[in-house]
Design an enzyme around this catalytic site. Structure first.
Site, PDB file in Angstrom:
ATOM      1  N   SER A  61       0.796  -1.240   0.000  1.00 51.63           N
ATOM      2  CA  SER A  61       0.000   0.000   0.000  1.00 51.63           C
ATOM      3  C   SER A  61       0.824   1.283   0.000  1.00 51.63           C
ATOM      4  CB  SER A  61      -0.941   0.029   1.203  1.00 51.63           C
ATOM      5  OG  SER A  61      -1.986  -0.896   1.008  1.00 51.63           O
ATOM      6  N   TYR A 188      -3.587  -2.879 -10.361  1.00 55.32           N
ATOM      7  CA  TYR A 188      -3.453  -2.581  -8.924  1.00 55.32           C
ATOM      8  C   TYR A 188      -2.530  -3.600  -8.232  1.00 55.32           C
ATOM      9  CZ  TYR A 188      -4.822  -2.440  -4.003  1.00 55.32           C
ATOM     10  OH  TYR A 188      -4.797  -2.392  -2.633  1.00 55.32           O
ATOM     11  N   VAL A 254       1.086  -3.646   3.862  1.00 55.59           N
ATOM     12  CA  VAL A 254       1.059  -4.942   4.561  1.00 55.59           C
ATOM     13  C   VAL A 254       2.331  -5.768   4.362  1.00 55.59           C
ATOM     14  CG1 VAL A 254      -1.431  -5.375   4.808  1.00 55.59           C
ATOM     15  CG2 VAL A 254      -0.263  -6.084   2.729  1.00 55.59           C
TER      16      VAL A 254
HETATM   17  O1  DON Z   1      -4.806  -4.787  -1.706  1.00 57.44           O
HETATM   18  C1  DON Z   1      -4.265  -5.311  -0.745  1.00 57.44           C
HETATM   19  O2  DON Z   1      -4.887  -5.883   0.137  1.00 57.44           O
HETATM   20  C2  DON Z   1      -2.758  -5.210  -0.644  1.00 57.44           C
HETATM   21  N1  DON Z   1      -2.170  -5.301  -1.955  1.00 57.44           N
HETATM   22  C3  DON Z   1      -2.351  -3.897  -0.058  1.00 57.44           C
HETATM   23  C4  DON Z   1      -2.967  -3.636   1.285  1.00 57.44           C
HETATM   24  C5  DON Z   1      -2.045  -2.942   2.194  1.00 57.44           C
HETATM   25  O3  DON Z   1      -0.857  -2.868   1.986  1.00 57.44           O
HETATM   26  C6  DON Z   1      -2.645  -2.426   3.439  1.00 57.44           C
HETATM   27  N2  DON Z   1      -1.613  -1.807   4.281  1.00 57.44           N
HETATM   28  N3  DON Z   1      -1.279  -1.888   5.349  1.00 57.44           N
END
Ligand code: DON
Length: 301
Positions: A61, A188, A254
Site C-alpha cells: 500500500s 493494482y 502490509v
Molecule cells: O490490496 C491489498 O490488500 C494489498 N495489496 C495492499 C494492502 C495494504 O498494503 C494495506 N496496508 N497496510
C-alpha cells in the site's frame, strides 16, 4: 544519525514481539518476521541506513502514494469527484462505507480509493503502459532504474484477491470505474507488487520532502496535500494512533514497509514484516515513535 539508526535496529532485534506477518497474500505469508531495516534520505543529500536496509520487500500500500501522485497528474482536482479525503476509521479493505456513500471511497489510501486512483492513471492506456508510467515515476523519484515489480507477488494477490475484486465490482456498479474490473485489479496488484529496499524507498519518497536537493516531481500544493492525506489516512484506522505517537505523515503497507516524511528535513523508510492489529508494521511503528522522540521532529512543532 547513524548511531540513532543503529540503536533502532538493535532495539527491534531485541523485541520478542515482532507482530504477525500478513497471511492473506500467500507470497507474503512465508516472509521471515525477524527482519528490520531503516533508511533515511536527508535534505542535504546524505543517506544513512541500518539493519536489513538493502533487502527488497513488496511495498504494497505504500505504492498508493505514487499512484495518487500519478492520478492527480492525469486529472488534477477532478479526482476528488470520485474519491474523498476523509479518514474512514475502518480497516484498509472494508466495504462498509462504500454502500452508504454511493460508491465514492472515503480516501485514496484505503483499498477502494486506491482502486479508483489506479483506474484513473490506467484510463486510456493498457495495464502495461500504465505500469510503465508508474515505474518511470518511482525510478525518477528514487534515481534508481533497477526498481521493478515482483510478478510472483502480483500473481499471488490476483489469485486470492476476492475482497479487492468485490470492492472493484461494487465501484463498477456505481459507475466509478472506467476500465474493466479485471484490468484495474491486474494493474493494482502489480502496483502493490513493486519491490524496493528501505534505501530505495527512502530515496523514492524525497519528492514529498520539500528541499532544494530533492526531485521536484509534483507542485508545492500537491506535495502538501499528499502529505496531509498520509497524516490523516495513511495508516487506516491506525492513522490517529500514528499521528499521536510519531507526529509525521506516513504511509504503511502490509509488506511491513512504512514511508515517513519529515517536511523540509528527510524521507525515511522503515521495514519489518510483522504487523500490528491495524495491519501496519509493528516494529516499524515503534521505531518511528522512538525516532521522532529522539530527533524531536514533528509537524506539530
Ligand atoms: O490490496 C491489498 O490488500 C494489498 N495489496 C495492499 C494492502 C495494504 O498494503 C494495506 N496496508 N497496510
Amino acid at each position: 544519525m547513524q548511531d540513532l539508526l543503529n540503536d533502532l535496529a538493535e532495539a527491534a532485534a531485541g523485541d520478542p514481539d515482532k507482530g504477525e506477518v500478513a497471511s492473506y497474500i500467500p507470497e507474503l505469508a512465508g516472509i521471515n518476521p525477524e527482519q528490520f531495516g531503516i533508511a533515511i534520505a536527508l535534505a542535504d543529500g546524505q543517506v544513512f541506513t541500518a539493519g536489513d536496509a538493502e533487502v527488497p520487500f513488496s511495498i504494497q500500500s505504500v505504492s498508493k502514494v505514487f499512484a495518487l501522485a500519478l492520478a492527480l497528474g492525469r486529472v488534477g482536482d477532478q479526482l476528488w469527484y470520485r474519491v474523498g479525503r476523509e479518514p474512514s476509521g475502518l480497516s484498509f479493505d472494508s466495504i462498509l462505507l462504500l454502500e452508504r456513500e454511493d460508491g465514492i471511497p472515503r480516501n485514496p489510501f484505503i483499498n477502494a480509493g486506491a482502486l479508483v486512483t489506479t483506474d484513473t492513471y490506467l484510463a486510456g492506456s493498457s495495464p502495461k503502459e500504465a505500469l510503465g508510467e508508474l515505474l518511470r515515476f518511482v525510478r525518477a523519484a528514487a534515481d534508481d532504474d533497477s526498481i521493478h515489480i515482483n510478478e510472483k507477488v502480483a500473481h499471488s494477490e490476483i489469485a486470492t484477491g476476492h475482497r479487492n475484486f468485490s470492492l472493484a465490482h461494487y465501484l463498477a456498479s456505481h459507475g466509478n470505474l472506467r476500465s474493466t474490473v479485471g484490468k484495474v485489479l491486474g494493474t493494482y496488484c502489480h502496483q502493490c507488487g513493486v519491490e524496493m529496499t528501505c534505501r530505495q524507498l527512502a530515496m523514492a519518497g524525497r519528492f514529498l520532502v520539500d528541499a532544494q536537493e530533492m526531485p521536484q516531481l509534483v507542485s508545492v500544493e500537491r506535495r502538501r496535500r499528499i502529505n496531509a492525506l498520509m497524516m490523516t489516512c495513511g495508516h487506516y484506522d491506525g492513522s490517529g494512533d500514528f499521528a499521536f505517537r510519531v507526529g509525521l505523515p506516513g504511509k504503511s503497507g502490509v509488506g511491513g514497509g512504512i514511508l515517513v516524511i519529515s517536511p523540509g528535513r528527510a524521507s525515511i523508510a522503515v521495514w519489518s514484516p510483522g504487523l500490528n492489529r491495524y495491519g501496519n508494521s509493528k516494529l516499524g511503528t515503534e521505531a518511528m515513535e522512538t525516532f521522532a522522540r529522539r530527533t524531536g521532529w514533528s509537524v506539530f512543532g
